[in-house]
Design a protein around this motif. Structure first.
Motif, PDB file in Angstrom:
ATOM      1  N   PRO A  65       0.838  -1.210   0.000  1.00 50.45           N
ATOM      2  CA  PRO A  65       0.000   0.000   0.000  1.00 50.45           C
ATOM      3  C   PRO A  65       0.865   1.249   0.000  1.00 50.45           C
ATOM      4  N   VAL A  66       0.475   2.243  -0.818  1.00 50.09           N
ATOM      5  CA  VAL A  66       1.261   3.475  -0.865  1.00 50.09           C
ATOM      6  C   VAL A  66       0.414   4.717  -0.571  1.00 50.09           C
ATOM      7  N   SER A  67      -0.917   4.603  -0.645  1.00 55.84           N
ATOM      8  CA  SER A  67      -1.779   5.746  -0.312  1.00 55.84           C
ATOM      9  C   SER A  67      -3.210   5.260  -0.132  1.00 55.84           C
ATOM     10  N   GLY A  68      -4.055   6.146   0.389  1.00 54.61           N
ATOM     11  CA  GLY A  68      -5.453   5.803   0.613  1.00 54.61           C
ATOM     12  C   GLY A  68      -5.681   5.227   1.996  1.00 54.61           C
ATOM     13  N   ASN A  69      -6.881   4.707   2.190  1.00 56.72           N
ATOM     14  CA  ASN A  69      -7.271   4.168   3.492  1.00 56.72           C
ATOM     15  C   ASN A  69      -6.385   2.991   3.912  1.00 56.72           C
ATOM     16  N   ALA A  70      -6.052   2.967   5.169  1.00 52.35           N
ATOM     17  CA  ALA A  70      -5.292   1.860   5.766  1.00 52.35           C
ATOM     18  C   ALA A  70      -4.028   1.552   4.985  1.00 52.35           C
ATOM     19  N   SER A  71      -3.357   2.599   4.536  1.00 59.19           N
ATOM     20  CA  SER A  71      -2.143   2.389   3.743  1.00 59.19           C
ATOM     21  C   SER A  71      -0.869   2.451   4.574  1.00 59.19           C
ATOM     22  N   ALA A  72      -0.988   2.680   5.877  1.00 61.66           N
ATOM     23  CA  ALA A  72       0.199   2.824   6.719  1.00 61.66           C
ATOM     24  C   ALA A  72       0.972   1.521   6.820  1.00 61.66           C
ATOM     25  N   VAL A  73       2.300   1.649   6.756  1.00 59.23           N
ATOM     26  CA  VAL A  73       3.208   0.527   6.986  1.00 59.23           C
ATOM     27  C   VAL A  73       3.880   0.761   8.336  1.00 59.23           C
ATOM     28  N   LEU A  74       3.919  -0.268   9.162  1.00 60.34           N
ATOM     29  CA  LEU A  74       4.446  -0.138  10.523  1.00 60.34           C
ATOM     30  C   LEU A  74       5.748  -0.913  10.681  1.00 60.34           C
ATOM     31  N   LEU A  75       6.627  -0.381  11.560  1.00 57.28           N
ATOM     32  CA  LEU A  75       7.870  -1.044  11.930  1.00 57.28           C
ATOM     33  C   LEU A  75       7.932  -1.212  13.446  1.00 57.28           C
TER      34      LEU A  75
END
Length: 234
Positions: free
Chosen positions: A215-225
């Protein structure tokens, strides 16, 4: 008769002079110093506490002098303890064992999906001949074949950083997590690589990305570390 009177007068003057001389001798010589030794009990010190002590007095009764710039014996110095670096006065850094990018290799482990989430371990391995440490979060960024960034940088998830000690050949890992785009409906892109920056370093390690769209944009696109932990996340 006149001779006797004159003799008596001289005798009287002599007696008077002796008496005055004795009085002056008893009272002092005008300098304020008493003629006889005075003996007192106890220990004397001046009002500031800076008078010589028994440790400062030599056997012959003279006061010992400290070298210029040094405190008298028995008093603490105001100068910092030496740390091996002239003029710094700083405490040496503990350990100095941080792993540098040049000592590490990076890899991305197998996906472990669950509850609509994609979960990848990002692994750092000590390739050097010395033991070193990592602590906290690595940096990460998806890039295309030209090196352009795809989407925002991953967000740090909550966690308590700990120092991970890596002996030669040992690894630490951090979790890279994002919602499955097919479920979240986020706009996607397919990276060519993942750039990984070890904690407190600037140089990056490049790992080929073969796990498909992210995912790169839009809803629920966050990447977590997540924070780094010992092992390889398998």
């Amino acid at each position: 008769m006149a001779y006797t009177s004159q003799t008596s007068h001289r005798a009287a003057l002599l007696v008077t002079s002796v008496a005055v001389l004795g009085l002056l001798t008893a009272c002092g010589d005008g300098s304020g110093v008493r003629s006889g030794p005075q003996q007192v009990t106890g220990t004397a010190a001046d009002a500031t506490g800076g008078g010589p002590t028994a440790a400062d007095t030599a056997a012959d009764g003279t006061t010992a002098q400290s070298p210029a710039g040094e405190p008298p014996a028995g008093e603490p110095s105001s100068l910092p303890a030496s740390d091996g670096a002239a003029g710094t006065g700083a405490t040496p850094a503990a350990g100095g064992t941080r792993c540098h990018t040049s000592e590490l290799s990076a890899s991305v482990g197998r996906n472990n999906p669950g509850a609509g989430q994609e979960n990848f371990p990002v692994v750092l391995t000590n390739e050097s001949a010395r033991t070193c440490t990592v602590r906290g979060y690595p940096g990460a960024a998806f890039v295309n074949a030209s090196g352009g960034r795809l989407g925002p940088d991953p967000i740090r998830s909550s966690g308590t950083p700990t120092t991970v000690t890596l002996k030669p050949g040992r690894s630490a890992w951090a979790g890279l997590t994002f919602s499955n785009p097919e479920i979240s409906g986020a706009r996607t892109a397919t990276p060519a690589a993942l750039l990984i920056t070890p904690p407190d370093e600037r140089d990056q390690l490049k790992v080929a990305w073969t796990a498909g769209a992210v995912p790169v944009s839009g809803n629920a696109s966050a990447v977590l570390l997540t924070v780094l932990a010992p092992g390889n996340g398998a």
